[in-house]
Design an enzyme around this catalytic site. Sequence first.
Site, PDB file in Angstrom:
ATOM      1  N   GLU A  56      74.113  76.742  37.975  1.00 19.26           N
ATOM      2  CA  GLU A  56      74.256  75.301  37.734  1.00 19.26           C
ATOM      3  C   GLU A  56      75.736  74.983  37.597  1.00 19.26           C
ATOM      4  O   GLU A  56      76.475  75.711  36.921  1.00 19.26           O
ATOM      5  CB  GLU A  56      73.521  74.886  36.458  1.00 19.26           C
ATOM      6  N   GLU A  69      79.564  65.580  32.754  1.00 12.78           N
ATOM      7  CA  GLU A  69      78.614  65.202  31.715  1.00 12.78           C
ATOM      8  C   GLU A  69      79.368  64.460  30.624  1.00 12.78           C
ATOM      9  O   GLU A  69      80.510  64.798  30.303  1.00 12.78           O
ATOM     10  CB  GLU A  69      77.942  66.419  31.093  1.00 12.78           C
TER      11      GLU A  69
END
Length: 316
Positions: free
Chosen positions: A166, A171
């Site tokens: 990932e 974020e």
Amino acid sequence: MLTATRRRAGLVALACALIAGSGGAATAATSPRTAQVPRAVAPAAATFTDDFDGAAGSGVDQGKWRLETGDNVNNHEREYYTSGTNNAALDGQGHLVITAKKENPAGYQCWYGTCQYTSARMNTASTFTQAYGHFETRMKIPRGQGMWPAFWLLGTGNQGWPGNGEIDVMENVGFEPGTVHGTIHGPGYSGSGGIGAGYTLPGGQSFADGFHTFAIDWSPNTITWSVDGNPYETRTPADLGGNHWVFDHPFYIIMNLAVGGYWPGDPDGSTSFPAQLVVDYVHVTTSSTGGGGATGAIKGYGGKCVDVASASSANG
């Protein structure tokens, strides 16, 4: 079949022909064998582009994106991801708007009981995957406690998570309005043990105040994160403490706006709804730093052709 001599001569001739079409300048050196030769660099090519042009209220391009539905017990998020245009729609001005709402119009059930919020999450798993290159989005994130917008990549394959890998390009958690995070997750470095860093805007600015560009440049054994063109983090296999580097195969794109969860915490009385993640574009290109495919100035001492590997020194 060509003889070895004719093969070498042909390679030299091909190199000279490429040079003749380039018009480039020679590189000075003490001898042909030690000439400092600039590597021919292939220009980046667009492989995925969505500028979210379309009529106001229309949905995302189904040829590029698939909307996911349901809740997310893994992160203890509070929203229910819906399909259709209730939570993800174009605004008619070249933007995709992902909207988190405090509502439950269809009696959705979540891991904690009756869902309190709806939002949207979409991916390119069945439409676009790529290994390496430049992945970029320009977006304006929402503000508020409990908001968790993200632009990230998941690896293809049959190893599951985190074995497939990932890459979190961006974020943000609402209690850090001026900071975003870039992180990698893999076997032995996943979840809270992911390897990453944050980027904080200067002067107390908030990312929710305007649009910003978030990107990674990904090549074999290197991933570099940037915000508004400013690189702030680079990761290589040397950062993994002996764990396996799994960023060597195709990944797909995910965009979502989560509400609540382990990391951001739940919304509170200060959080305003609806909250919007406004996406200007998503662009992916091949890497502009990889070699091959382009013609360029390949000259050595005295302006002569440089040696072609494994061929003769007929260029003098």
